[in-house]
Write an enzyme that holds these catalytic residues in place. Structure first.
Site, PDB file in Angstrom:
ATOM      1  N   LYS A 104       0.864  -1.190   0.000  1.00 56.76           N
ATOM      2  CA  LYS A 104       0.000   0.000   0.000  1.00 56.76           C
ATOM      3  C   LYS A 104       0.893   1.229   0.000  1.00 56.76           C
ATOM      4  CE  LYS A 104      -4.481   0.862   0.228  1.00 56.76           C
ATOM      5  NZ  LYS A 104      -5.588  -0.012  -0.224  1.00 56.76           N
TER       6      LYS A 104
HETATM    7  P1  NAD Z   1     -12.905   7.605  -2.892  1.00 54.99           P
HETATM    8  O1  NAD Z   1     -11.870   8.617  -2.646  1.00 54.99           O
HETATM    9  O2  NAD Z   1     -13.365   7.393  -4.282  1.00 54.99           O
HETATM   10  O3  NAD Z   1     -14.188   7.882  -1.983  1.00 54.99           O
HETATM   11  C1  NAD Z   1     -14.127   8.038  -0.598  1.00 54.99           C
HETATM   12  C2  NAD Z   1     -15.501   8.472  -0.110  1.00 54.99           C
HETATM   13  O4  NAD Z   1     -15.514   8.463   1.309  1.00 54.99           O
HETATM   14  C3  NAD Z   1     -15.888   9.874  -0.550  1.00 54.99           C
HETATM   15  O5  NAD Z   1     -17.249   9.899  -0.896  1.00 54.99           O
HETATM   16  C4  NAD Z   1     -15.652  10.702   0.716  1.00 54.99           C
HETATM   17  O6  NAD Z   1     -16.455  11.850   0.782  1.00 54.99           O
HETATM   18  C5  NAD Z   1     -16.054   9.695   1.762  1.00 54.99           C
HETATM   19  N1  NAD Z   1     -15.512  10.000   3.087  1.00 54.99           N
HETATM   20  C6  NAD Z   1     -14.270  10.453   3.413  1.00 54.99           C
HETATM   21  N2  NAD Z   1     -14.186  10.655   4.720  1.00 54.99           N
HETATM   22  C7  NAD Z   1     -15.373  10.297   5.249  1.00 54.99           C
HETATM   23  C8  NAD Z   1     -15.919  10.267   6.552  1.00 54.99           C
HETATM   24  N3  NAD Z   1     -15.180  10.641   7.600  1.00 54.99           N
HETATM   25  N4  NAD Z   1     -17.200   9.826   6.718  1.00 54.99           N
HETATM   26  C9  NAD Z   1     -17.920   9.460   5.657  1.00 54.99           C
HETATM   27  N5  NAD Z   1     -17.480   9.463   4.400  1.00 54.99           N
HETATM   28  C10 NAD Z   1     -16.223   9.885   4.202  1.00 54.99           C
HETATM   29  O7  NAD Z   1     -12.319   6.240  -2.262  1.00 54.99           O
HETATM   30  P2  NAD Z   1     -12.698   4.743  -2.641  1.00 54.99           P
HETATM   31  O8  NAD Z   1     -11.736   4.274  -3.649  1.00 54.99           O
HETATM   32  O9  NAD Z   1     -14.160   4.628  -2.875  1.00 54.99           O
HETATM   33  O10 NAD Z   1     -12.316   4.019  -1.280  1.00 54.99           O
HETATM   34  C11 NAD Z   1     -13.239   3.882  -0.195  1.00 54.99           C
HETATM   35  C12 NAD Z   1     -12.822   2.689   0.652  1.00 54.99           C
HETATM   36  O11 NAD Z   1     -12.791   1.520  -0.171  1.00 54.99           O
HETATM   37  C13 NAD Z   1     -11.419   2.788   1.254  1.00 54.99           C
HETATM   38  O12 NAD Z   1     -11.416   2.134   2.497  1.00 54.99           O
HETATM   39  C14 NAD Z   1     -10.557   2.019   0.281  1.00 54.99           C
HETATM   40  O13 NAD Z   1      -9.372   1.541   0.853  1.00 54.99           O
HETATM   41  C15 NAD Z   1     -11.510   0.896  -0.088  1.00 54.99           C
HETATM   42  N6  NAD Z   1     -11.212   0.209  -1.350  1.00 54.99           N
HETATM   43  C16 NAD Z   1     -11.118   0.878  -2.536  1.00 54.99           C
HETATM   44  C17 NAD Z   1     -10.851   0.175  -3.697  1.00 54.99           C
HETATM   45  C18 NAD Z   1     -10.740   0.832  -5.028  1.00 54.99           C
HETATM   46  O14 NAD Z   1     -10.489   0.121  -6.021  1.00 54.99           O
HETATM   47  N7  NAD Z   1     -10.909   2.127  -5.159  1.00 54.99           N
HETATM   48  C19 NAD Z   1     -10.679  -1.219  -3.646  1.00 54.99           C
HETATM   49  C20 NAD Z   1     -10.801  -1.862  -2.433  1.00 54.99           C
HETATM   50  C21 NAD Z   1     -11.082  -1.138  -1.290  1.00 54.99           C
END
Ligand code: NAD
Length: 417
Positions: free
Chosen positions: A107
């Site tokens: 990561k």
């Molecule tokens: P992103 O940046 O696209 O979206 C993050 C979202 O979370 C946004 O809508 C933001 O406003 C919201 N957010 C941030 N702080 C917050 C809070 N305190 N309370 C509520 N909402 C909040 O990110 P993403 O890629 O969707 O990632 C989200 C989660 O999914 C993370 O834990 C990430 O590690 C995990 N994840 C992402 C992927 C991927 O391919 N993008 C894959 C596996 C896991």
């Protein structure tokens, strides 16, 4: 954010401890897996648009590579710390093993607030950060991908910077790229699609129905928005969504496409027409069939676990639930699909993207989605059967499978020299 003073790294180490105890893991291998193989911390100086210089902390952690090249996302967020990134890298190791793809876990993160930066500042930050990682990344070393507040554009800059230094174009050095640069069909929504498939399988196991199932989604970014969209398209009722500014609720159901347009214009889901404003904390406690936390870590803790009223929790986010909260949810009979299974669709399609790049191929969307469907259903069944056999919860079962496979790989390779 809910306060139970436990860091993501404490959570990850406690999960490892519980699993090691339950599986009689070799103490030497347990000790090895507590620490990353390599952590690189770098300072990233960039010129801001106003001519001043600002310096950001960045890091890349490679946890364990016994099963293949390192793989994991890159996060841009003000709260990024080395410890958080170590925890996220450890979860990547288990995740790749649970869905049985030949990668190790890594990561990366940069402590910055991308919301306050211009596009050109973000480009300079990304290129300078990539430059600092050049010696430890590469198609067969370590392949980054998107995570919180990084996207296809950031991946394109990483690919270009890496390629400029190698002297030829290397699409396979990063995944989650735009289609025009060798990105895979279906990658953008893959993590969400995987979480949806896991939620659907859990619904089947509980004898419930997807049609009309009430779904609440925390976070409306890549994972949250796509999960809401796929669930809505399948006939579920999206009763609540949220982002960092707060949440919205509508008992009769929201149209996520309209919410997406509203967020695009206003910057947040909040104040969408016809909805009621709620907090992120309230969203988590809503009565619903499926709750999808898709934001950050440490959301379901001892503070609110007893109030969680969802029948199923499918963890789109990494590390949203603490170990003590896990125990409370299990005792309450909540069916929790853990992060290392529920959001593994993202790294699975990243793997498909890497394979396509190495083969210079481009697979149609139907092929990607059908491979993803088979992979997720098989992995869900493997974890479910393990949980039944071991009389334990889905998280422990997934960890037993993942850590077991990594431990076996290390043992078979042997400890060199
Ligand atoms: P992103 O940046 O696209 O979206 C993050 C979202 O979370 C946004 O809508 C933001 O406003 C919201 N957010 C941030 N702080 C917050 C809070 N305190 N309370 C509520 N909402 C909040 O990110 P993403 O890629 O969707 O990632 C989200 C989660 O999914 C993370 O834990 C990430 O590690 C995990 N994840 C992402 C992927 C991927 O391919 N993008 C894959 C596996 C896991």
């Amino acid at each position: 954010m809910r306060e139970e003073r436990i860091s993501p790294l404490d959570v990850a180490l406690e999960q490892l401890r519980i699993t090691a105890e339950k599986t009689d893991l070799d103490p030497g291998i347990h000790e090895m897996l507590k620490y990353p193989k390599r952590s690189l911390v770098v300072s990233i100086p960039i010129k801001l648009d106003n001519g001043e210089v600002s310096v950001f902390m960045g890091c890349r952690v490679q946890h364990n590579g016994a099963r293949g090249p390192f793989k994991g996302g890159i996060r841009y967020h003000p709260d990024v710390t080395l410890d958080e990134v170590i925890a996220l890298a450890m979860w990547m190791t288990w995740k790749c093993a649970v869905v049985d793809i030949p990668y190790g876990g890594a990561k990366g993160g940069v402590s910055c607030n991308p919301k306050l930066m211009s596009k050109s500042e973000l480009e300079r930050l990304t290129r300078r950060y990539t430059n600092a990682l050049l010696d430890i990344m590469g198609p067969f070393r370590d392949v980054p991908a998107p995570d919180v507040y990084t996207d296809e554009q950031v991946m394109a800059w990483i690919m270009d910077t890496y390629s400029q230094f190698r002297g030829y174009t290397v699409p396979e050095c990063v995944t989650g790229k735009p289609l025009i640069l060798g990105g895979s069909e279906g990658r953008v929504e893959a993590a969400a699609r995987g979480a949806f498939i896991c939620g659907r399988e859990a619904v089947r196991r509980l004898g419930m129905k997807m049609k009309g199932a009430a779904v609440a989604v925390q976070g409306f970014g890549n994972v949250g928005w796509n999960a809401a969209k796929i669930a809505y398209d399948t006939g579920c009722k999206i009763i609540a969504v949220s982002d960092s500014s707060g949440g919205i609720y509508r008992k009769q159901g929201l149209n996520p496409y309209e919410v997406y347009e509203h967020k695009k214009k206003s910057g947040s889901v909040v104040a969408h027409k016809g909805s009621e404003k709620i907090t992120n904390e309230e969203l988590l406690e809503l009565e619903c069939d499926i709750l999808i936390p898709a934001a950050l870590e440490n959301q379901i803790t001892t503070v609110n676990a007893k109030n969680i009223s969802a029948k199923i929790v499918a963890e789109g986010a990494n590390g949203p639930t603490t170990p003590e909260a896990d125990r409370i949810l299990f005792e309450k009979g909540v069916f929790l699909v853990p992060d290392i299974l529920a959001n593994a669709g993202g790294v699975t399609v990243s793997f498909y993207e890497w394979v396509q790049n190495l083969e210079r191929e481009h697979w149609p969307l139907e092929e990607v989605n059908s491979k993803l469907e088979n992979k997720m259903v098989k992995s869900f069944n493997d974890v479910y059967e393990t949980a039944k056999k071991e009389k334990t919860d889905m998280r422990t079962a997934a960890l037993m499978l993942g850590i077991g496979r990594v431990g076996e790989a290390i043992k078979t390779l042997g400890i060199w020299p």
